[in-house]
Design an enzyme around this catalytic site. Structure first.
Site, PDB file in Angstrom:
ATOM      1  N   ALA A  71       0.403  -1.216   0.199  1.00  0.00           N
ATOM      2  CA  ALA A  71       0.150  -0.101  -0.162  1.00  0.00           C
ATOM      3  C   ALA A  71       0.308   1.363   0.073  1.00  0.00           C
ATOM      4  O   ALA A  71       0.931   2.260  -0.767  1.00  0.00           O
ATOM      5  CB  ALA A  71      -0.582  -0.045   1.209  1.00  0.00           C
ATOM      6  N   SER A  72       2.191   1.453   0.887  1.00  0.00           N
ATOM      7  CA  SER A  72       2.791   2.565   0.754  1.00  0.00           C
ATOM      8  C   SER A  72       3.282   2.541  -0.469  1.00  0.00           C
ATOM      9  O   SER A  72       3.600   3.753  -0.539  1.00  0.00           O
ATOM     10  CB  SER A  72       3.565   2.410   2.286  1.00  0.00           C
ATOM     11  OG  SER A  72       4.564   1.795   1.732  1.00  0.00           O
ATOM     12  N   HIS A 222      -7.101  -1.173   9.007  1.00  0.00           N
ATOM     13  CA  HIS A 222      -6.572  -0.893  10.427  1.00  0.00           C
ATOM     14  C   HIS A 222      -7.858  -0.689  11.968  1.00  0.00           C
ATOM     15  O   HIS A 222      -8.277   0.247  12.335  1.00  0.00           O
ATOM     16  CB  HIS A 222      -6.361   0.387  10.605  1.00  0.00           C
ATOM     17  CG  HIS A 222      -5.608   0.324   9.153  1.00  0.00           C
ATOM     18  ND1 HIS A 222      -5.696   1.460   7.766  1.00  0.00           N
ATOM     19  CD2 HIS A 222      -4.166  -0.040   9.079  1.00  0.00           C
ATOM     20  CE1 HIS A 222      -4.594   0.745   7.316  1.00  0.00           C
ATOM     21  NE2 HIS A 222      -4.208   0.237   7.814  1.00  0.00           N
ATOM     22  N   GLU A 283      -2.430  -7.722   7.926  1.00  0.00           N
ATOM     23  CA  GLU A 283      -1.711  -6.302   7.295  1.00  0.00           C
ATOM     24  C   GLU A 283      -0.443  -7.302   7.671  1.00  0.00           C
ATOM     25  O   GLU A 283       0.658  -6.083   7.693  1.00  0.00           O
ATOM     26  CB  GLU A 283      -1.584  -5.354   8.343  1.00  0.00           C
ATOM     27  CG  GLU A 283      -1.290  -4.387   8.020  1.00  0.00           C
ATOM     28  CD  GLU A 283      -1.013  -2.485   7.835  1.00  0.00           C
ATOM     29  OE1 GLU A 283      -1.860  -2.556   9.332  1.00  0.00           O
ATOM     30  OE2 GLU A 283      -1.111  -1.581   7.854  1.00  0.00           O
TER      31      GLU A 283
END
Lengths: 338, 338
Positions: A71-72, A222, A283
């Site tokens: 994702a980052s 999250h 995650e």
């Protein structure tokens, strides 16, 4: 079966970053011919690269990960729509290959070629490619392609509707997931991610998006950001604004994962949010890599917290670990039938 | 004694808004003479305006409110430094008058005349005026004077240091508190406030601000945003980044209030955060005005949740309700001795 709905390919072979570095370097040369190019990596290298995930699945007792590009690294704020398209396609193609190598262990979710100036350029086409040609079952939708400057319209704005129409047609959900932050105020995994989760929830609360799209489904990762901890605040705000009850608002449309890295946080989540709206996720391998000295176990081994939670029935656990994921991602059932 | 550390003057007489409307209208006329002007309101009108707060104090059994101008109306993004100075002074002057009318019920905290282009212009001077001349005991510091565009540097940036030096010299803390959002992505009380809390905490975690200012103190309101719910994530991030233990990091410098509007949220906060770092607060009359149909009591009657929490000793309750506030706001003791 235990389905982890939130895994990113954070351990991709270095060739992927080499490709990206070259792509970014090329942005300095406007005359360069823009092509998708290739990421030259062998199947053996791919197999080796996901060994950490496979080991964690085995050690922790989970079965299959709904798997998407890191994702980052999506970094939609870099370059333009073409940059984002080529980068997204490469990342998605690698996910596809990993999923084909381990079809019982990984099922794909795609990165979208968003870009700040034209948030939906190419996205519908890439979603169709990933779902129809690569067998993916969902997508990650970035509510802030600018990377921390928040220049896109809210997710409830009608400019997103053409994309939502395609999601509904393909019957795939989106995880609301930002990427790296280029705003020095926001640490990516320690602030930007959680802020985006909180922000998206409040956008959904204040608009009638799900009246327009009754079958549209979002996963807020999250653990829903700040939302479950502030559930009373949101119930009160909804009441003051004459909005629906939160449980009605989210029922068929908004789901939280379990990426909350301590027992007390998971206990709160399970106590407050209807069990039908929670999907197991870790995650892993992701934001937090270490072992918690207070427990001796990995912070992101979220299955342990759920195993440690009291008051869940066996039926609740089956929903949380498997049933809800099959409901939210119906195409999962085509890949791995019940 | 029960000290509510978080109350805003959300019920100010309409003359204050009339003043503000005229001030904003005048921005369209660059030739206009910029003066502080006056807010023409009688003491009787001020007394009447805070009757809701006084009634709630009485009904809920709290004694004194640390009282500041309405946060959402600070709107530092409107106009320039002069606009912000005049508006802040008027708002602070009204707080001063209310505190003088009810010296046992309200103690002042000031709004700062921040502005996006020069975040600290005028702020030191206004802080000195409020503390030395008006008897205020702290300030509200906005980490995002742009109102949702997040253009200021992080709170740990050295550009804030001159202001921190003055805070240390005067021995006053700051509550980290944003104002209205002019970014359509962020609902003010449902997203922007909580995001700012989360963001500030992560800024503090990643820098050595408190090595440079060992006695600098911040209150992060709204129960710390997403932080206590994600305490494991933050412990893990701090460990991965080789930062101090969270309990050491916050010990003398970072405090959370109890503006969390349901029992399960307060239970989490009290379980996770050291009791020495929690200050009783309600944000009354504030973000959420209604009565919770599940309890029959106001959402923001946070004293009830603390009364309902198990596992707190009498000594803990005294810290939470009084002792910690006296420690974090030492000038409180000059106004109302123990």
């Amino acid at each position: 079966m235990i389905i982890d709905c939130h895994g990113h390919y954070t351990t991709a072979p270095k060739q992927l970053q080499t490709y990206r570095d070259a792509q970014i370097a090329e942005l300095a040369n406007p005359a360069a011919k823009r092509t998708k190019g290739t990421v030259d990596v062998s199947d053996d290298a791919l197999r080796a690269s996901v060994q950490p995930q496979l080991n964690f699945q085995s050690d922790r007792g989970t079965d299959v990960t709904i798997f998407s590009p890191r994702a980052s690294a999506m970094a939609h704020h870099i370059g333009d729509a073409t940059t984002s398209l080529h980068w997204s396609q490469q990342c998605n193609d690698l996910i596809y290959r990993v999923c084909n190598l381990f079809p019982q262990k990984f099922i794909g979710v795609c990165q979208l070629p968003q870009t700040p100036s034209a948030p939906l350029a190419n996205c519908i086409e890439e979603l169709e490619r990933c779902v129809n040609e690569l067998g993916f079952i969902g997508c990650n939708l970035n509510p802030d392609p600018s990377g921390g400057n928040w220049t896109a319209p809210p997710l409830t704005d009608r400019s997103w509707y053409p994309f939502y129409e395609k999601m509904v047609e393909l019957d795939v959900p989106a995880m609301v997931h930002v990427s790296a932050s280029c705003n020095p105020n926001f640490h990516a995994t320690g602030a930007h991610y959680l802020n985006a989760d909180t922000t998206a929830f409040m956008q959904f609360l204040t608009a009638d998006l799900f009246k327009d799209f009754p079958t549209l489904r979002f996963i807020i990762p999250h653990g829903g950001g700040a939302v479950p901890y502030h559930w009373g605040r949101y119930r009160g705000l909804a009441q003051d604004m004459k909005r629906p009850l939160l449980t009605d608002l989210i029922r068929n449309n908004v789901f939280f994962d379990t990426c909350v890295y301590h027992q007390a946080g998971i206990d709160l989540l399970l106590k407050i949010v209807p069990i039908d709206n929670i999907l197991f996720g870790s995650e892993m391998v992701g934001a937090v890599r270490g072992i918690d000295p207070e427990t001796g176990h990995y912070f992101d081994d979220t299955k342990r917290y759920i195993d440690g939670a009291t008051g869940l029935s066996d039926a609740d656990r089956r929903k949380l670990f498997e049933g809800n994921a099959r409901k939210v991602y119906p195409r999962f059932n085509k890949r791995i039938p019940e």
